[in-house]
Enzyme design. Structure first.
Site, PDB file in Angstrom:
ATOM      1  CE  LYS A   1      27.492  37.389  31.880  1.00  0.00           C
ATOM      2  NZ  LYS A   1      25.934  36.680  31.590  1.00  0.00           N
ATOM      3  N   GLY A   2      30.023  41.955  32.931  1.00  0.00           N
ATOM      4  CA  GLY A   2      29.814  42.182  34.461  1.00  0.00           C
ATOM      5  C   GLY A   2      31.033  42.907  35.216  1.00  0.00           C
TER       6      GLY A   2
ATOM      7  CB  VAL B   1      36.707  28.168  35.705  1.00  0.00           C
ATOM      8  CG1 VAL B   1      37.248  29.504  35.147  1.00  0.00           C
ATOM      9  CG2 VAL B   1      35.393  28.238  36.036  1.00  0.00           C
TER      10      VAL B   1
ATOM     11  CE1 TYR C   1      27.471  33.266  43.846  1.00  0.00           C
ATOM     12  CE2 TYR C   1      26.776  34.361  45.797  1.00  0.00           C
ATOM     13  CZ  TYR C   1      27.656  34.490  44.558  1.00  0.00           C
ATOM     14  OH  TYR C   1      28.204  35.546  44.060  1.00  0.00           O
TER      15      TYR C   1
ATOM     16  CE  LYS D   1      31.185  33.888  44.789  1.00  0.00           C
ATOM     17  NZ  LYS D   1      32.228  33.838  43.854  1.00  0.00           N
TER      18      LYS D   1
HETATM   19  P1  NAP Z   1      28.121  37.847  35.818  1.00  0.00           P
HETATM   20  O1  NAP Z   1      27.844  39.198  35.315  1.00  0.00           O
HETATM   21  O2  NAP Z   1      27.018  36.892  35.407  1.00  0.00           O
HETATM   22  O3  NAP Z   1      29.449  37.409  35.081  1.00  0.00           O
HETATM   23  C1  NAP Z   1      29.928  36.075  35.621  1.00  0.00           C
HETATM   24  C2  NAP Z   1      31.030  35.774  34.542  1.00  0.00           C
HETATM   25  O4  NAP Z   1      31.552  34.531  34.840  1.00  0.00           O
HETATM   26  C3  NAP Z   1      30.637  35.760  32.919  1.00  0.00           C
HETATM   27  O5  NAP Z   1      31.448  36.323  32.155  1.00  0.00           O
HETATM   28  C4  NAP Z   1      30.519  34.425  32.732  1.00  0.00           C
HETATM   29  O6  NAP Z   1      30.644  34.120  31.344  1.00  0.00           O
HETATM   30  C5  NAP Z   1      31.589  33.857  33.439  1.00  0.00           C
HETATM   31  N1  NAP Z   1      31.576  32.369  33.739  1.00  0.00           N
HETATM   32  C6  NAP Z   1      30.521  31.609  34.240  1.00  0.00           C
HETATM   33  N2  NAP Z   1      30.599  30.333  34.326  1.00  0.00           N
HETATM   34  C7  NAP Z   1      32.051  30.347  33.784  1.00  0.00           C
HETATM   35  C8  NAP Z   1      33.155  29.173  33.414  1.00  0.00           C
HETATM   36  N3  NAP Z   1      32.828  27.818  33.558  1.00  0.00           N
HETATM   37  N4  NAP Z   1      34.197  29.582  32.699  1.00  0.00           N
HETATM   38  C9  NAP Z   1      34.386  30.730  32.564  1.00  0.00           C
HETATM   39  N5  NAP Z   1      33.721  31.677  32.918  1.00  0.00           N
HETATM   40  C10 NAP Z   1      32.519  31.466  33.484  1.00  0.00           C
HETATM   41  O7  NAP Z   1      28.533  38.243  37.376  1.00  0.00           O
HETATM   42  P2  NAP Z   1      28.956  39.205  38.399  1.00  0.00           P
HETATM   43  O8  NAP Z   1      28.000  39.619  38.946  1.00  0.00           O
HETATM   44  O9  NAP Z   1      29.803  40.126  37.286  1.00  0.00           O
HETATM   45  O10 NAP Z   1      30.130  38.278  39.209  1.00  0.00           O
HETATM   46  C11 NAP Z   1      31.623  38.349  39.035  1.00  0.00           C
HETATM   47  C12 NAP Z   1      32.106  37.899  40.207  1.00  0.00           C
HETATM   48  O11 NAP Z   1      31.623  38.699  41.474  1.00  0.00           O
HETATM   49  C13 NAP Z   1      31.539  36.413  40.815  1.00  0.00           C
HETATM   50  O12 NAP Z   1      32.501  35.684  41.376  1.00  0.00           O
HETATM   51  C14 NAP Z   1      30.260  36.754  41.669  1.00  0.00           C
HETATM   52  O13 NAP Z   1      30.134  35.675  42.603  1.00  0.00           O
HETATM   53  C15 NAP Z   1      31.187  37.928  42.430  1.00  0.00           C
HETATM   54  N6  NAP Z   1      30.103  38.607  43.192  1.00  0.00           N
HETATM   55  C16 NAP Z   1      29.161  39.393  42.809  1.00  0.00           C
HETATM   56  C17 NAP Z   1      28.246  40.239  43.382  1.00  0.00           C
HETATM   57  C18 NAP Z   1      27.353  41.004  42.651  1.00  0.00           C
HETATM   58  O14 NAP Z   1      26.585  41.594  43.479  1.00  0.00           O
HETATM   59  N7  NAP Z   1      27.205  40.932  41.355  1.00  0.00           N
HETATM   60  C19 NAP Z   1      28.368  40.168  44.771  1.00  0.00           C
HETATM   61  C20 NAP Z   1      29.483  39.551  45.404  1.00  0.00           C
HETATM   62  C21 NAP Z   1      30.132  38.753  44.573  1.00  0.00           C
HETATM   63  P3  NAP Z   1      29.218  33.946  30.236  1.00  0.00           P
HETATM   64  O15 NAP Z   1      29.056  35.074  29.864  1.00  0.00           O
HETATM   65  O16 NAP Z   1      29.721  32.954  29.279  1.00  0.00           O
HETATM   66  O17 NAP Z   1      28.265  33.227  31.204  1.00  0.00           O
END
Ligand code: NAP
Length: 246
Positions: free
Chosen positions: A15-16, A63, A169, A173
């Site tokens: 997702k995401g 992970v 968090y 990072k």
């Molecule tokens: P998200 O929609 O919450 O997606 C996170 C993903 O990580 C989900 O698929 C989740 O799986 C998976 N995950 C969590 N724990 C895991 C584990 N132990 N093993 C394998 N998969 C795991 O978040 P996102 O916003 O797309 O974030 C993606 C990346 O971008 C992250 O590294 C985040 O820190 C970074 N980021 C995001 C933003 C933002 O504004 N959104 C900004 C800066 C950086 P489940 O569905 O099973 O929970």
């Protein structure tokens, strides 16, 4: 199997932003492996991409669980014999950890580091032998502007103080950035490039959909650094505007 077809593994791709990274890499003709800890969610995501004509497969990968990481290495070795792109995308943020250091439960800090820091290290280390078999391995680590120490330490920076206070968090990072530089330094004489990227503020489950970018927009920077040409950078930190300060 021909060595020409590129293979990419994206962790947390069900997702995401991770799902959109998989889609955009798949649209470039790359075979994408949807790393997901939950089989049903992972299969469903891969099926969605296959329905759109992309070469996508689910790979079970938590992970924080070395057994699933090792099993994923074996499956990729058996199926493809190499890995061209690794996107360390999986990460968590916990409600109880969105607090200042003095009130942060240490268990929440540990949980966040387990996924966001040790997970990145463990998956990268385990996948390296497969990445070394690629002509042009690319590792992209998903970082964030909230990990930038020079911004966090500046009382006059634009970042709101409640965001600056979030130790768990944010520092996860910062550690991802350090891991990026360390692996890039070790691999500098190889064809493997290792970079950290900030996708921007993206509306996903991670932030209660408060971001202003779509996951599709947020995937653009990681996809760019996952497909860098041979003369591209390594050991850097980038966002949509280019180099980001550490
Ligand atoms: P998200 O929609 O919450 O997606 C996170 C993903 O990580 C989900 O698929 C989740 O799986 C998976 N995950 C969590 N724990 C895991 C584990 N132990 N093993 C394998 N998969 C795991 O978040 P996102 O916003 O797309 O974030 C993606 C990346 O971008 C992250 O590294 C985040 O820190 C970074 N980021 C995001 C933003 C933002 O504004 N959104 C900004 C800066 C950086 P489940 O569905 O099973 O929970």
């Amino acid at each position: 199997m021909s060595n020409a077809k590129k293979i990419a593994l994206i962790t947390g791709a069900n997702k995401g932003i991770g799902f959109e990274i998989a889609r955009q890499l798949g649209e470039q003709g790359i075979a994408v492996l949807i790393g997901a800890r939950d089989q049903a969610r992972g299969e469903e995501a891969a099926e969605k991409l296959r329905a759109d004509g992309l070469d996508a497969r689910f790979v079970q990968l938590d992970v924080t669980d070395q057994r699933t990481i090792d099993a994923a290495v074996s499956a990729i070795e058996k199926g493809y014999g190499k890995l061209d792109v690794l996107v360390n995308n999986a990460a968590i943020s916990l409600p109880e950890a969105r607090t200042a250091p003095s009130t942060l439960p240490i268990d929440a800090l540990r949980k966040i580091y387990d996924t966001n820091v040790f997970g990145v290290f463990a998956v990268t280390q385990a996948m390296l032998p497969l990445l070394r078999k690629s002509d042009a391995g690319r590792i992209v680590n998903m970082s964030s502007h909230v990990g930038i120490l020079s911004v966090l330490a500046d009382p006059n920076s634009q970042m709101p103080s409640y965001v600056k206070a979030i130790l768990a968090y944010n520092s996860s990072k910062t550690a991802v950035n350090a891991i990026t530089v360390a692996f890039a330094n070790e691999l500098r004489e190889t064809s493997i490039k290792v970079n950290a990227v900030s996708p921007g503020y993206v509306a996903t489950d991670l932030n209660g959909h408060s971001g202003w970018l779509t996951p599709e927009q947020g995937a653009k920077v990681p996809v760019k650094y996952a497909t860098l040409p041979a003369d591209g950078p390594t050991g850097g930190f980038f966002d949509e505007n280019g180099v980001v300060a550490w």
